[in-house]
Write a protein that holds these residues in place. Structure first.
Motif, PDB file in Angstrom:
ATOM      1  N   TYR A  33       0.828  -1.196   0.000  1.00 56.78           N
ATOM      2  CA  TYR A  33       0.000   0.000   0.000  1.00 56.78           C
ATOM      3  C   TYR A  33       0.866   1.252   0.000  1.00 56.78           C
ATOM      4  O   TYR A  33       0.558   2.235  -0.687  1.00 56.78           O
ATOM      5  CB  TYR A  33      -0.935   0.016   1.205  1.00 56.78           C
ATOM      6  CG  TYR A  33      -1.713   1.308   1.289  1.00 56.78           C
ATOM      7  CD1 TYR A  33      -2.646   1.642   0.304  1.00 56.78           C
ATOM      8  CD2 TYR A  33      -1.477   2.223   2.311  1.00 56.78           C
ATOM      9  CE1 TYR A  33      -3.321   2.850   0.344  1.00 56.78           C
ATOM     10  CE2 TYR A  33      -2.157   3.424   2.356  1.00 56.78           C
ATOM     11  CZ  TYR A  33      -3.083   3.735   1.375  1.00 56.78           C
ATOM     12  OH  TYR A  33      -3.745   4.936   1.417  1.00 56.78           O
ATOM     13  N   GLN A  34       1.943   1.232   0.760  1.00 57.30           N
ATOM     14  CA  GLN A  34       2.844   2.385   0.772  1.00 57.30           C
ATOM     15  C   GLN A  34       3.413   2.650  -0.621  1.00 57.30           C
ATOM     16  O   GLN A  34       3.587   3.807  -1.031  1.00 57.30           O
ATOM     17  CB  GLN A  34       3.962   2.160   1.787  1.00 57.30           C
ATOM     18  CG  GLN A  34       3.490   2.184   3.230  1.00 57.30           C
ATOM     19  CD  GLN A  34       4.484   1.560   4.183  1.00 57.30           C
ATOM     20  OE1 GLN A  34       5.689   1.711   4.028  1.00 57.30           O
ATOM     21  NE2 GLN A  34       3.993   0.840   5.176  1.00 57.30           N
ATOM     22  N   LEU A  35       3.692   1.582  -1.369  1.00 53.96           N
ATOM     23  CA  LEU A  35       4.157   1.756  -2.742  1.00 53.96           C
ATOM     24  C   LEU A  35       3.067   2.387  -3.597  1.00 53.96           C
ATOM     25  O   LEU A  35       3.349   3.220  -4.464  1.00 53.96           O
ATOM     26  CB  LEU A  35       4.594   0.412  -3.334  1.00 53.96           C
ATOM     27  CG  LEU A  35       5.048   0.436  -4.794  1.00 53.96           C
ATOM     28  CD1 LEU A  35       6.219   1.398  -4.993  1.00 53.96           C
ATOM     29  CD2 LEU A  35       5.423  -0.965  -5.262  1.00 53.96           C
ATOM     30  N   GLU A  57       6.916  12.057   4.555  1.00 52.72           N
ATOM     31  CA  GLU A  57       6.119  12.813   5.522  1.00 52.72           C
ATOM     32  C   GLU A  57       4.838  12.064   5.874  1.00 52.72           C
ATOM     33  O   GLU A  57       4.439  11.997   7.047  1.00 52.72           O
ATOM     34  CB  GLU A  57       5.775  14.197   4.963  1.00 52.72           C
ATOM     35  CG  GLU A  57       6.942  15.156   4.889  1.00 52.72           C
ATOM     36  CD  GLU A  57       7.386  15.673   6.258  1.00 52.72           C
ATOM     37  OE1 GLU A  57       6.629  15.509   7.237  1.00 52.72           O
ATOM     38  OE2 GLU A  57       8.487  16.232   6.345  1.00 52.72           O
ATOM     39  N   VAL A  58       4.192  11.512   4.874  1.00 50.23           N
ATOM     40  CA  VAL A  58       2.957  10.752   5.107  1.00 50.23           C
ATOM     41  C   VAL A  58       3.228   9.549   6.001  1.00 50.23           C
ATOM     42  O   VAL A  58       2.501   9.301   6.978  1.00 50.23           O
ATOM     43  CB  VAL A  58       2.337  10.319   3.760  1.00 50.23           C
ATOM     44  CG1 VAL A  58       1.216   9.288   3.974  1.00 50.23           C
ATOM     45  CG2 VAL A  58       1.797  11.528   2.999  1.00 50.23           C
ATOM     46  N   PHE A  59       4.280   8.812   5.704  1.00 52.14           N
ATOM     47  CA  PHE A  59       4.574   7.596   6.477  1.00 52.14           C
ATOM     48  C   PHE A  59       5.051   7.932   7.888  1.00 52.14           C
ATOM     49  O   PHE A  59       4.704   7.241   8.850  1.00 52.14           O
ATOM     50  CB  PHE A  59       5.616   6.745   5.738  1.00 52.14           C
ATOM     51  CG  PHE A  59       5.210   6.368   4.341  1.00 52.14           C
ATOM     52  CD1 PHE A  59       3.876   6.162   4.014  1.00 52.14           C
ATOM     53  CD2 PHE A  59       6.159   6.223   3.330  1.00 52.14           C
ATOM     54  CE1 PHE A  59       3.494   5.814   2.713  1.00 52.14           C
ATOM     55  CE2 PHE A  59       5.790   5.878   2.035  1.00 52.14           C
ATOM     56  CZ  PHE A  59       4.459   5.688   1.736  1.00 52.14           C
ATOM     57  N   GLU A  60       5.843   8.987   8.004  1.00 48.36           N
ATOM     58  CA  GLU A  60       6.345   9.368   9.325  1.00 48.36           C
ATOM     59  C   GLU A  60       5.223   9.878  10.231  1.00 48.36           C
ATOM     60  O   GLU A  60       5.341   9.836  11.453  1.00 48.36           O
ATOM     61  CB  GLU A  60       7.451  10.414   9.185  1.00 48.36           C
ATOM     62  CG  GLU A  60       8.762   9.811   8.665  1.00 48.36           C
ATOM     63  CD  GLU A  60       9.798  10.861   8.306  1.00 48.36           C
ATOM     64  OE1 GLU A  60       9.559  12.054   8.602  1.00 48.36           O
ATOM     65  OE2 GLU A  60      10.840  10.481   7.726  1.00 48.36           O
ATOM     66  N   TRP A  63       0.685   7.227   8.745  1.00 45.44           N
ATOM     67  CA  TRP A  63      -0.318   6.803   7.768  1.00 45.44           C
ATOM     68  C   TRP A  63       0.302   5.799   6.800  1.00 45.44           C
ATOM     69  O   TRP A  63       0.642   6.119   5.665  1.00 45.44           O
ATOM     70  CB  TRP A  63      -0.859   8.013   7.016  1.00 45.44           C
ATOM     71  CG  TRP A  63      -1.486   9.025   7.936  1.00 45.44           C
ATOM     72  CD1 TRP A  63      -2.335   8.797   8.977  1.00 45.44           C
ATOM     73  CD2 TRP A  63      -1.306  10.446   7.893  1.00 45.44           C
ATOM     74  NE1 TRP A  63      -2.700   9.973   9.577  1.00 45.44           N
ATOM     75  CE2 TRP A  63      -2.080  11.007   8.946  1.00 45.44           C
ATOM     76  CE3 TRP A  63      -0.569  11.310   7.067  1.00 45.44           C
ATOM     77  CZ2 TRP A  63      -2.144  12.370   9.185  1.00 45.44           C
ATOM     78  CZ3 TRP A  63      -0.621  12.671   7.314  1.00 45.44           C
ATOM     79  CH2 TRP A  63      -1.408  13.186   8.358  1.00 45.44           C
ATOM     80  N   ARG A  64       0.419   4.577   7.258  1.00 47.03           N
ATOM     81  CA  ARG A  64       1.084   3.533   6.469  1.00 47.03           C
ATOM     82  C   ARG A  64       0.127   2.449   5.968  1.00 47.03           C
ATOM     83  O   ARG A  64       0.557   1.510   5.299  1.00 47.03           O
ATOM     84  CB  ARG A  64       2.194   2.878   7.295  1.00 47.03           C
ATOM     85  CG  ARG A  64       3.351   3.816   7.611  1.00 47.03           C
ATOM     86  CD  ARG A  64       4.421   3.155   8.468  1.00 47.03           C
ATOM     87  NE  ARG A  64       5.602   4.007   8.594  1.00 47.03           N
ATOM     88  CZ  ARG A  64       6.640   3.975   7.775  1.00 47.03           C
ATOM     89  NH1 ARG A  64       6.648   3.115   6.768  1.00 47.03           N
ATOM     90  NH2 ARG A  64       7.673   4.788   7.945  1.00 47.03           N
TER      91      ARG A  64
END
Length: 205
Positions: A33-35, A57-60, A63-64
């Protein structure tokens, strides 16, 4: 001579965009999903550097997963994208990410491996299904497949037009199967990324 060119390419530019965005890519729901998120961010007319920074920024922010994105407020997503200077498309992209998360949850139970199963081993069908996500067009689908080919063997070889242009620039074969024969299968994403980056470097000069 060809092998030397390939080695130089991989040494200079072989980091995949997923790696640069901090994604530990595995055949599991969250990294896949992150990809998809990264591919969405890379699909706008914005620099790859900014798109990768926006993904980080989104993952940190935590929101993964599709559920995390679906539950996030649009304002918070816009703010995260803005921190990476992903500005012109921040509001439309935050909306696209939210809608895409809901689609993945509702149709494939949050797991892109179910999309793969629906495609039944057909790489073109995988690309078509990926394009059902908001903002993911042919370019976004190519990005996803380029990076995921190390995990999903039916996607091999995935060398899109930009990668093939890079191959021509370095005197390598443009035919995807001949390119794929130059490296082990687990290095195909790195070779594709290196070829793409070589064309981006050229466009900035």
């Amino acid at each position: 001579m060809t092998s030397q060119r390939v080695e130089e390419l991989l040494a200079d530019n072989g980091a995949t965009y997923a790696h640069e965005a901090g994604i530990r890519l595995e055949d599991k729901p969250s990294p896949l999903y992150q990809l998809l998120v990264l591919s969405t961010l890379l699909s706008t007319r914005i620099s790859a550097h900014i798109a990768v920074a926006a993904a980080r920024e989104v993952f940190e922010a935590g929101w993964r997963t599709p559920r995390a994105i679906a539950d996030a407020s649009r304002d918070d997503l816009v703010e995260a994208l803005g921190r990476a200077h992903y500005r012109r498309y921040d509001e439309s992209t935050s909306t696209a990410l939210g809608e895409g998360a809901h689609l993945l949850i509702e149709r494939w139970h949050g797991d892109l491996r179910r999309l793969r199963e629906e495609a039944d081993g057909d790489p073109q069908r995988i690309r078509r299904l990926l394009q059902e996500f908001p903002r993911i067009g042919p370019v976004g689908a190519d990005i996803f497949c380029r990076e995921a080919q190390g995990l999903w063997k039916e996607l091999r070889p995935s060398f899109d037009k930009r990668a093939r242009d890079g191959a021509e620039k370095y005197g390598l074969p443009k035919d995807p199967k001949k390119l794929a024969a130059l490296v082990p299968s687990d290095e195909l994403p790195q070779l594709a990324a290196a070829l793409v980056r070589s064309t981006l470097q050229e466009s900035r000069t």
